[in-house]
Design a protein around this motif. Structure first.
Motif, PDB file in Angstrom:
ATOM      1  N   ASP A   1      41.838  27.732  27.358  1.00 53.31           N
ATOM      2  CA  ASP A   1      43.274  28.076  27.339  1.00 53.31           C
ATOM      3  C   ASP A   1      44.006  27.460  28.537  1.00 53.31           C
ATOM      4  OD1 ASP A   1      42.725  29.679  29.560  1.00 53.31           O
ATOM      5  OD2 ASP A   1      42.883  31.571  28.474  1.00 53.31           O
TER       6      ASP A   1
ATOM      7  N   TYR B   1      40.250  31.454  35.877  1.00 48.16           N
ATOM      8  CA  TYR B   1      40.368  32.895  36.082  1.00 48.16           C
ATOM      9  C   TYR B   1      39.551  33.338  37.293  1.00 48.16           C
ATOM     10  CZ  TYR B   1      42.440  33.339  31.425  1.00 48.16           C
ATOM     11  OH  TYR B   1      43.267  33.227  30.330  1.00 48.16           O
TER      12      TYR B   1
ATOM     13  N   GLU C   1      41.298  41.392  36.596  1.00 45.93           N
ATOM     14  CA  GLU C   1      41.850  40.072  36.899  1.00 45.93           C
ATOM     15  C   GLU C   1      42.587  40.104  38.231  1.00 45.93           C
ATOM     16  OE1 GLU C   1      45.547  37.514  35.395  1.00 45.93           O
ATOM     17  OE2 GLU C   1      44.116  37.897  33.772  1.00 45.93           O
TER      18      GLU C   1
ATOM     19  N   LYS D   1      45.055  34.161  37.956  1.00 47.73           N
ATOM     20  CA  LYS D   1      44.674  33.029  37.113  1.00 47.73           C
ATOM     21  C   LYS D   1      45.554  31.849  37.493  1.00 47.73           C
ATOM     22  CE  LYS D   1      47.346  34.443  33.009  1.00 47.73           C
ATOM     23  NZ  LYS D   1      47.229  34.814  31.583  1.00 47.73           N
TER      24      LYS D   1
ATOM     25  N   SER E   1      38.609  28.195  31.238  1.00 44.08           N
ATOM     26  CA  SER E   1      38.731  28.452  29.804  1.00 44.08           C
ATOM     27  C   SER E   1      39.459  27.303  29.125  1.00 44.08           C
ATOM     28  CB  SER E   1      39.505  29.761  29.572  1.00 44.08           C
ATOM     29  OG  SER E   1      39.874  29.900  28.206  1.00 44.08           O
TER      30      SER E   1
ATOM     31  N   TYR F   1      35.634  41.294  29.931  1.00 45.68           N
ATOM     32  CA  TYR F   1      37.013  40.864  30.127  1.00 45.68           C
ATOM     33  C   TYR F   1      37.394  39.934  28.991  1.00 45.68           C
ATOM     34  CZ  TYR F   1      41.006  38.347  32.091  1.00 45.68           C
ATOM     35  OH  TYR F   1      42.247  37.781  32.292  1.00 45.68           O
ATOM     36  N   ASP F   2      38.551  40.167  28.411  1.00 47.78           N
ATOM     37  CA  ASP F   2      39.062  39.340  27.317  1.00 47.78           C
ATOM     38  C   ASP F   2      40.297  38.600  27.823  1.00 47.78           C
ATOM     39  OD1 ASP F   2      40.012  38.213  25.001  1.00 47.78           O
ATOM     40  OD2 ASP F   2      39.982  40.058  23.820  1.00 47.78           O
ATOM     41  N   THR F   3      40.262  37.263  27.737  1.00 50.86           N
ATOM     42  CA  THR F   3      41.418  36.482  28.196  1.00 50.86           C
ATOM     43  C   THR F   3      42.630  36.719  27.300  1.00 50.86           C
ATOM     44  OG1 THR F   3      40.807  34.549  26.865  1.00 50.86           O
ATOM     45  CG2 THR F   3      39.931  34.668  29.121  1.00 50.86           C
ATOM     46  N   GLY F   4      42.378  37.190  26.067  1.00 56.66           N
ATOM     47  CA  GLY F   4      43.481  37.481  25.151  1.00 56.66           C
ATOM     48  C   GLY F   4      44.048  36.263  24.463  1.00 56.66           C
ATOM     49  N   THR F   5      43.442  35.087  24.703  1.00 62.24           N
ATOM     50  CA  THR F   5      43.989  33.857  24.128  1.00 62.24           C
ATOM     51  C   THR F   5      43.175  33.353  22.937  1.00 62.24           C
ATOM     52  OG1 THR F   5      42.677  32.438  25.595  1.00 62.24           O
ATOM     53  CG2 THR F   5      44.830  33.167  26.404  1.00 62.24           C
ATOM     54  N   GLY F   6      41.959  33.880  22.785  1.00 59.35           N
ATOM     55  CA  GLY F   6      41.093  33.416  21.701  1.00 59.35           C
ATOM     56  C   GLY F   6      40.453  32.071  21.972  1.00 59.35           C
TER      57      GLY F   6
END
Length: 247
Positions: A34, A38, A47, A50, A32, A9-14
């Motif tokens: 970010d 989650y 997901e 969150k 996270s 799973y990638d939060t997509g926020t880096g």
């Protein structure tokens, strides 16, 4: 199993994920940088929800009675329903924290960067007591371990502190020669932890007296893991040590 990747799973926020995951039933929870907590499905990593906080989340979320508890960089303790991600309540800690909360019954315990350890009634929620050492004012990054008799936590004041869980009154302290970011583990009548002075310690929980120590040849910020009569811990030189009783 084969060790094959089932999902990711990638939060997509880096943003970095320092929080360890906590699995409860069919859900996995983690925080996270970010600023989100989650909740994913264990089976496929989907997901479920969150929860947005006001600062990076370092802590590993504790879970009790269908609730999870977040102590983070927004200086709030938040109680969140794990079924739907809704906030049940929150209270002001007055300083941000990088540690994970420990929960026993209706009490929650956490140290923060404002040199205090807090005892919180999470069902209200409100701070019941605040402990601050009279002389040494340093941050707490260690997560507490707790029994019905003791809350034990390490500090950047190079000490381990044992407190009364009901009142926050000091029972004993033990001084090392380095910061104690390691989170202690209680096994029977012993508490084990590492220090940045390069030693793993075992203390008597009742008195705080040293009963064992071992030099690992490098600083320790990691926390001990204990299972099957073994204690495992790593140092900052990349070595992992396993201790057990002599047979």
């Amino acid at each position: 199993g084969s060790g094959k990747l089932v999902w990711k799973y990638d939060t997509g926020t880096g943003a970095e994920i320092i929080s360890s995951a906590n699995v409860i039933g069919d859900r996995v929870l983690f925080g996270s940088w970010d600023e989100n907590l989650y909740c994913l499905a264990v089976a496929d990593g989907k997901e479920l929800w969150k929860f947005k906080t006001g600062g990076p989340v370092n802590c590993t979320p504790a879970v009790v009675e269908g609730k999870t508890f977040l102590s983070g960089c927004d200086a709030q303790l938040r109680v969140v329903n794990i079924e739907n991600g809704s906030e049940v309540g929150s209270c002001e800690m007055e300083s941000q924290t990088g540690a994970s909360p420990a929960v026993l019954g209706d009490r929650l315990f956490v140290g923060h960067m404002g040199s205090q350890v807090l005892g919180i009634d999470w069902k209200k929620p409100e701070v019941v007591w605040r402990y601050q050492h009279p002389d040494r004012q340093f941050e707490y990054y260690s997560s507490a371990t707790v029994t019905s008799e003791l809350v034990i936590i390490g500090g950047r004041d190079k000490m381990i502190h044992a407190l009364d869980p009901k009142t926050g009154e000091s029972k004993w302290t033990f001084l090392t020669k380095g910061r104690v970011d390691s989170s202690p583990v209680i096994v029977g009548n012993r508490v084990f932890f590492g220090s940045q002075d390069g030693y793993v310690y075992g203390l008597d929980t009742a008195s705080g007296k040293e009963v064992w120590r071992f030099a690992v040849g490098g600083k320790i910020t990691a926390s001990p893991a204990v299972a099957l009569g073994r204690l495992v811990i790593g140092n900052d030189e990349g070595k992992v040590f396993c201790f057990g009783e002599n047979r």
